[in-house]
Write an enzyme that holds these catalytic residues in place. Structure first.
Site, PDB file in Angstrom:
ATOM      1  N   ASP A  97      -5.580  -0.787  -3.767  1.00  0.00           N
ATOM      2  CA  ASP A  97      -6.696  -1.698  -3.990  1.00  0.00           C
ATOM      3  C   ASP A  97      -7.886  -1.331  -3.107  1.00  0.00           C
ATOM      4  O   ASP A  97      -9.004  -1.205  -3.575  1.00  0.00           O
ATOM      5  CB  ASP A  97      -6.267  -3.162  -3.757  1.00  0.00           C
ATOM      6  CG  ASP A  97      -5.550  -3.380  -2.426  1.00  0.00           C
ATOM      7  OD1 ASP A  97      -5.340  -2.411  -1.658  1.00  0.00           O
ATOM      8  OD2 ASP A  97      -5.180  -4.544  -2.143  1.00  0.00           O
ATOM      9  N   ASP A 100      -9.213   0.715   4.020  1.00  0.00           N
ATOM     10  CA  ASP A 100      -9.994   0.087   5.074  1.00  0.00           C
ATOM     11  C   ASP A 100      -9.933   0.997   6.311  1.00  0.00           C
ATOM     12  O   ASP A 100     -10.692   1.944   6.435  1.00  0.00           O
ATOM     13  CB  ASP A 100      -9.385  -1.300   5.309  1.00  0.00           C
ATOM     14  CG  ASP A 100     -10.122  -2.122   6.340  1.00  0.00           C
ATOM     15  OD1 ASP A 100     -11.298  -1.825   6.596  1.00  0.00           O
ATOM     16  OD2 ASP A 100      -9.524  -3.067   6.899  1.00  0.00           O
ATOM     17  N   PHE A 149     -14.787  -8.877   4.561  1.00  0.00           N
ATOM     18  CA  PHE A 149     -13.459  -9.148   4.036  1.00  0.00           C
ATOM     19  C   PHE A 149     -13.596  -9.649   2.604  1.00  0.00           C
ATOM     20  O   PHE A 149     -14.289 -10.627   2.346  1.00  0.00           O
ATOM     21  CB  PHE A 149     -12.710 -10.161   4.906  1.00  0.00           C
ATOM     22  CG  PHE A 149     -11.242 -10.138   4.619  1.00  0.00           C
ATOM     23  CD1 PHE A 149     -10.426  -9.181   5.202  1.00  0.00           C
ATOM     24  CD2 PHE A 149     -10.678 -11.042   3.732  1.00  0.00           C
ATOM     25  CE1 PHE A 149      -9.072  -9.120   4.908  1.00  0.00           C
ATOM     26  CE2 PHE A 149      -9.324 -10.996   3.437  1.00  0.00           C
ATOM     27  CZ  PHE A 149      -8.518 -10.039   4.026  1.00  0.00           C
ATOM     28  N   ARG A 162      -5.871 -14.100  -5.068  1.00  0.00           N
ATOM     29  CA  ARG A 162      -5.593 -12.863  -5.805  1.00  0.00           C
ATOM     30  C   ARG A 162      -5.983 -12.978  -7.277  1.00  0.00           C
ATOM     31  O   ARG A 162      -6.275 -11.988  -7.928  1.00  0.00           O
ATOM     32  CB  ARG A 162      -4.095 -12.519  -5.737  1.00  0.00           C
ATOM     33  CG  ARG A 162      -3.586 -12.115  -4.361  1.00  0.00           C
ATOM     34  CD  ARG A 162      -2.184 -11.518  -4.486  1.00  0.00           C
ATOM     35  NE  ARG A 162      -1.485 -11.436  -3.207  1.00  0.00           N
ATOM     36  CZ  ARG A 162      -1.600 -10.414  -2.352  1.00  0.00           C
ATOM     37  NH1 ARG A 162      -2.401  -9.416  -2.626  1.00  0.00           N
ATOM     38  NH2 ARG A 162      -0.926 -10.410  -1.222  1.00  0.00           N
TER      39      ARG A 162
HETATM   40  P1  IMP Z   1      -5.778  -0.087   6.123  1.00  0.00           P
HETATM   41  O1  IMP Z   1      -4.472   0.459   6.615  1.00  0.00           O
HETATM   42  O2  IMP Z   1      -6.590  -0.711   7.209  1.00  0.00           O
HETATM   43  O3  IMP Z   1      -6.588   0.905   5.322  1.00  0.00           O
HETATM   44  O4  IMP Z   1      -5.407  -1.320   5.246  1.00  0.00           O
HETATM   45  C1  IMP Z   1      -5.421  -1.338   3.920  1.00  0.00           C
HETATM   46  C2  IMP Z   1      -4.753  -2.598   3.433  1.00  0.00           C
HETATM   47  O5  IMP Z   1      -5.239  -3.766   4.114  1.00  0.00           O
HETATM   48  C3  IMP Z   1      -5.106  -2.761   1.986  1.00  0.00           C
HETATM   49  O6  IMP Z   1      -4.115  -2.192   1.184  1.00  0.00           O
HETATM   50  C4  IMP Z   1      -5.204  -4.247   1.840  1.00  0.00           C
HETATM   51  O7  IMP Z   1      -3.944  -4.752   1.486  1.00  0.00           O
HETATM   52  C5  IMP Z   1      -5.596  -4.757   3.194  1.00  0.00           C
HETATM   53  N1  IMP Z   1      -7.045  -5.014   3.281  1.00  0.00           N
HETATM   54  C6  IMP Z   1      -7.979  -4.285   3.928  1.00  0.00           C
HETATM   55  N2  IMP Z   1      -9.205  -4.807   3.799  1.00  0.00           N
HETATM   56  C7  IMP Z   1      -9.054  -5.907   3.024  1.00  0.00           C
HETATM   57  C8  IMP Z   1      -9.983  -6.893   2.513  1.00  0.00           C
HETATM   58  O8  IMP Z   1     -11.202  -6.874   2.725  1.00  0.00           O
HETATM   59  N3  IMP Z   1      -9.431  -7.883   1.748  1.00  0.00           N
HETATM   60  C9  IMP Z   1      -8.102  -7.948   1.474  1.00  0.00           C
HETATM   61  N4  IMP Z   1      -7.222  -7.053   1.914  1.00  0.00           N
HETATM   62  C10 IMP Z   1      -7.686  -6.042   2.699  1.00  0.00           C
HETATM   63 MG    MG Z   2      -3.104  -2.930  -0.287  1.00  0.00          MG
END
Ligand code: IMP
Ligand code: MG
Length: 172
Positions: A97, A100, A149, A162
């Site tokens: 999805d 980040d 966010f 969701r």
């Molecule tokens: P990362 O390891 O920081 O890249 O985290 C990615 C995961 O964190 C994604 O697969 C999402 O499930 C969650 N995530 C990161 N940013 C958001 C956001 O803005 N809204 C909702 N979920 C997020």
């Molecule tokens: Mg995710």
């Protein structure tokens, strides 16, 4: 009470998903790709994407979670649910999805490449590059978004929102 405000509408998402699907179809036709969705957030995107692709493909899922001190910076990822499909010599496309910090996808790329797929690529609908901690190669990217966010189209805040069809930010 926080109120969701749309920043990317369902129409714009649908149009972009179709464009991504066209590109992926061209690249994977005849390869019977395995799409691996990252639960839970990617379930809406994956279901729209695979139908828009409209070529033979298989689906599997993983679920990952961060653990440790509970702080974001702990950065440890663990596998909560593994795929059930052997991926050796398969063409694998991870469907996420949002990328980040990049930690989740980095973990998954390392984990899956160990099993020697024929190819391993990453498709993410949303990309928040401003928060990146580790570099990840994104092969198919829907939208680059600012550091906020976001919820909706599968993405949650404490398991809420969701179901929203648009991508939204939460406002007071
Ligand atoms: P990362 O390891 O920081 O890249 O985290 C990615 C995961 O964190 C994604 O697969 C999402 O499930 C969650 N995530 C990161 N940013 C958001 C956001 O803005 N809204 C909702 N979920 C997020
Ligand atoms: Mg995710």
């Amino acid at each position: 009470m926080k109120k969701p405000r749309a920043i990317i509408t369902r129409e714009d998402i649908a149009k972009r998903v179709d464009e991504l699907a066209d590109q992926i179809r061209r690249d994977y036709r005849g390869k019977n790709p395995l799409l691996i969705g990252v639960l839970k957030g990617s379930f809406v995107f994956l279901s729209d994407l695979v139908r828009a692709m409209n070529i033979p493909a298989e689906i599997d899922f993983v679920r990952l979670a961060s653990y440790g001190a509970g702080t974001e910076s702990s950065g440890k990822i663990k596998l909560v649910k593994d795929i059930e499909t052997p991926i050796k010599d398969r063409h694998v496309l991870i469907v996420e999805d949002i990328v980040d910090r990049g930690l989740t996808v980095r973990f998954l790329l390392d984990y899956l490449s160990f099993r020697k797929p024929a190819s391993l690529k990453l498709c993410t609908l949303f990309d928040k590059p401003s928060r990146r901690k580790v570099e990840v190669p994104i092969d198919y990217r829907g939208f680059t978004i600012p550091d906020a966010f976001v919820v909706g189209y599968g993405l949650d805040c404490n398991e809420q929102y969701r179901y929203l069809p648009d991508l939204c930010v939460l406002e007071e």
